[in-house]
Design an enzyme around this catalytic site. Sequence first.
Site, PDB file in Angstrom:
ATOM      1  N   THR A 124       0.769  -1.251   0.038  1.00 49.52           N
ATOM      2  CA  THR A 124       0.066   0.029   0.019  1.00 49.52           C
ATOM      3  C   THR A 124       0.889   1.272  -0.020  1.00 49.52           C
ATOM      4  OG1 THR A 124      -1.633  -1.138   1.134  1.00 49.52           O
ATOM      5  CG2 THR A 124      -2.024   1.292   1.394  1.00 49.52           C
ATOM      6  N   GLU A 363      -6.510  -5.605   3.773  1.00 51.20           N
ATOM      7  CA  GLU A 363      -6.443  -6.592   2.967  1.00 51.20           C
ATOM      8  C   GLU A 363      -7.391  -6.730   1.673  1.00 51.20           C
ATOM      9  OE1 GLU A 363      -4.620 -10.144   4.684  1.00 51.20           O
ATOM     10  OE2 GLU A 363      -3.750  -9.214   6.136  1.00 51.20           O
ATOM     11  N   THR A 365     -10.597  -4.123   0.529  1.00 46.45           N
ATOM     12  CA  THR A 365     -11.939  -3.575   1.330  1.00 46.45           C
ATOM     13  C   THR A 365     -13.017  -4.694   0.807  1.00 46.45           C
ATOM     14  OG1 THR A 365     -12.674  -2.425  -0.768  1.00 46.45           O
ATOM     15  CG2 THR A 365     -11.455  -1.249   0.873  1.00 46.45           C
TER      16      THR A 365
HETATM   17  N1  COS Z   1      -4.379 -14.378  -8.801  1.00 43.14           N
HETATM   18  C1  COS Z   1      -3.637 -14.304  -9.768  1.00 43.14           C
HETATM   19  N2  COS Z   1      -3.650 -13.422 -10.728  1.00 43.14           N
HETATM   20  C2  COS Z   1      -4.621 -12.490 -10.780  1.00 43.14           C
HETATM   21  C3  COS Z   1      -5.393 -12.387  -9.541  1.00 43.14           C
HETATM   22  C4  COS Z   1      -5.478 -13.434  -8.523  1.00 43.14           C
HETATM   23  N3  COS Z   1      -6.118 -13.512  -7.528  1.00 43.14           N
HETATM   24  N4  COS Z   1      -6.387 -11.429  -9.571  1.00 43.14           N
HETATM   25  C5  COS Z   1      -5.841 -10.671 -10.835  1.00 43.14           C
HETATM   26  N5  COS Z   1      -4.889 -11.691 -11.276  1.00 43.14           N
HETATM   27  C6  COS Z   1      -4.197 -11.121 -12.669  1.00 43.14           C
HETATM   28  C7  COS Z   1      -5.228 -11.222 -13.962  1.00 43.14           C
HETATM   29  O1  COS Z   1      -5.242 -12.525 -14.373  1.00 43.14           O
HETATM   30  C8  COS Z   1      -4.759 -10.241 -14.756  1.00 43.14           C
HETATM   31  O2  COS Z   1      -3.568 -10.886 -15.633  1.00 43.14           O
HETATM   32  P1  COS Z   1      -3.689 -10.799 -17.224  1.00 43.14           P
HETATM   33  O3  COS Z   1      -3.446  -9.402 -17.399  1.00 43.14           O
HETATM   34  O4  COS Z   1      -2.135 -11.562 -17.570  1.00 43.14           O
HETATM   35  O5  COS Z   1      -4.696 -11.422 -17.759  1.00 43.14           O
HETATM   36  C9  COS Z   1      -4.036  -9.171 -13.967  1.00 43.14           C
HETATM   37  O6  COS Z   1      -3.610  -9.981 -12.660  1.00 43.14           O
HETATM   38  C10 COS Z   1      -4.956  -8.057 -13.912  1.00 43.14           C
HETATM   39  O7  COS Z   1      -6.136  -8.291 -13.283  1.00 43.14           O
HETATM   40  P2  COS Z   1      -7.557  -7.614 -13.326  1.00 43.14           P
HETATM   41  O8  COS Z   1      -7.533  -6.780 -14.666  1.00 43.14           O
HETATM   42  O9  COS Z   1      -8.522  -8.469 -12.869  1.00 43.14           O
HETATM   43  O10 COS Z   1      -6.912  -6.332 -12.297  1.00 43.14           O
HETATM   44  P3  COS Z   1      -7.406  -5.106 -11.634  1.00 43.14           P
HETATM   45  O11 COS Z   1      -6.440  -4.151 -11.751  1.00 43.14           O
HETATM   46  O12 COS Z   1      -8.847  -4.714 -12.411  1.00 43.14           O
HETATM   47  O13 COS Z   1      -7.589  -5.448 -10.110  1.00 43.14           O
HETATM   48  C11 COS Z   1      -8.460  -6.233  -8.207  1.00 43.14           C
HETATM   49  C12 COS Z   1      -8.197  -6.402  -9.628  1.00 43.14           C
HETATM   50  C13 COS Z   1      -9.341  -5.128  -7.844  1.00 43.14           C
HETATM   51  C14 COS Z   1      -9.412  -7.518  -7.588  1.00 43.14           C
HETATM   52  C15 COS Z   1      -7.165  -5.987  -7.359  1.00 43.14           C
HETATM   53  O14 COS Z   1      -6.388  -4.857  -7.841  1.00 43.14           O
HETATM   54  C16 COS Z   1      -7.305  -6.131  -5.867  1.00 43.14           C
HETATM   55  O15 COS Z   1      -7.506  -7.392  -5.261  1.00 43.14           O
HETATM   56  N6  COS Z   1      -7.239  -4.937  -5.018  1.00 43.14           N
HETATM   57  C17 COS Z   1      -7.164  -4.987  -3.780  1.00 43.14           C
HETATM   58  C18 COS Z   1      -5.694  -4.936  -3.329  1.00 43.14           C
HETATM   59  C19 COS Z   1      -5.600  -4.886  -1.868  1.00 43.14           C
HETATM   60  O16 COS Z   1      -6.076  -5.842  -1.306  1.00 43.14           O
HETATM   61  N7  COS Z   1      -4.822  -3.870  -1.328  1.00 43.14           N
HETATM   62  C20 COS Z   1      -5.138  -4.167   0.266  1.00 43.14           C
HETATM   63  C21 COS Z   1      -3.614  -3.451   0.298  1.00 43.14           C
HETATM   64  S1  COS Z   1      -2.559  -4.854   0.482  1.00 43.14           S
HETATM   65  S2  COS Z   1      -2.745  -5.355   2.538  1.00 43.14           S
END
Ligand code: COS
Length: 379
Positions: A124, A363, A365
Amino acid sequence: MEFAISEETQELIEMVREFVEKEVAPYAQEMDAENHMRDGLVEKADEMGLLNVIVPEELGGPGLDSLAVAAIYEELGKGCAGVATSLAANSLATLPVLIAGTDEQKQMYCDVLNNGGMAAFALTEPGAGSDAGSVSTRAEHNKEAGTYTLNGSKMFITNAGQAEIFLVFANTRKTGGIRGLTAFIVPKGTPGFKVGKKENKMGIRPSNTCELILQDVVIPESYRVGREGEGFRIAMNTLDSARPFVGSVSVGIAQAALDCAVKYAKERRQFGQPIASFQMVQSMIADMAIKVETARLLVQKCCWMRDQGIPFAKEAAMAKCYASDVAMQVTTDAVQVMGGYGYTKDYPVEKMMRDAKIMQIYEGTNQIQRLVIANKILY
Ligand code: COS
């Protein structure tokens, strides 16, 4: 489906329960007021083997399955979600190395935890939370020197002030974007790597949450985890694995709040009888118990799937989302059952209610969890 825990693991969980009842719960309100973990508690947790629960046997750890790890975090969550958060952050910060690290990296990283050290997961940033791909910390590769130079800042990093080792995400592409996101190991004390402001949080106050500043931090190539640009996949896989543990801490908070409310309802007398005899109170207690039980089952199902090698990303998001919503609802209802007393610091439920709130936020929202769940169902 088999959620049974071996006799040996059950004994470990009993020991953790006793540890929490003796060393954590009685000090939870004091630590909350002081915004600080009690001195010596990390050392005591280390003696109990609670710093390296995620470390496999071949790397010197206990080699527990996810069900057992979740059960341990539930016990910790019952005593104090701040302490549970801090100890669970060790697992969060180690998973990327277990997922994508070399054998040498795994051993080096796990040895820190095996030897009583804390770890921190640094993804983050001020401008990158839910949008994890927009990390702007830069990692510049100096091929001749065989090093990377990291520059940027991180925010809301659990254990930042006490960790020996950090897992830092930075972008190797000038243009940014998820294709450049890369994971690096950064040991404490690396020149230019500083701990910044400590947060004054609403809840989970014994956990140490600080900003991190990286100014020309030079690390060897051998500290890069996985390939350049593999960081987003590593971060997502890590979060998938860690989310059921947020669920289990949430179940712990909710169970503890329910227990307080039940005890109070049996003791508190109004209109000449214990308030537990009133059906409206009974209805609340029953609903709280249903929620705690279903949340625990969802966490256990997800952990079981992970342990079986079945894809579990959807269930991880469900477990985290549902259990943390349950923690918020059940702690709020516990305060309601306990009325004015529940609203004071004479009882622990107001703290539990504050602690529960972050479970819906960190982790990923619960809005992000719902996006993940809907995407898995729809596409
Ligand atoms: N495992 C493996 N790969 C993943 C994945 C997962 N769970 N989720 C997404 N990916 C991969 C996708 O397959 C995609 O790969 P390709 O481009 O090669 O096809 C790539 O990552 C991008 O995926 P996507 O387009 O779905 O990404 P987004 O930017 O739309 O984001 C979310 C997806 C919103 C689900 C993600 O950004 C997320 O989980 N955000 C929250 C982060 C978080 O938890 N932050 C808190 C701070 S950390 S404590």
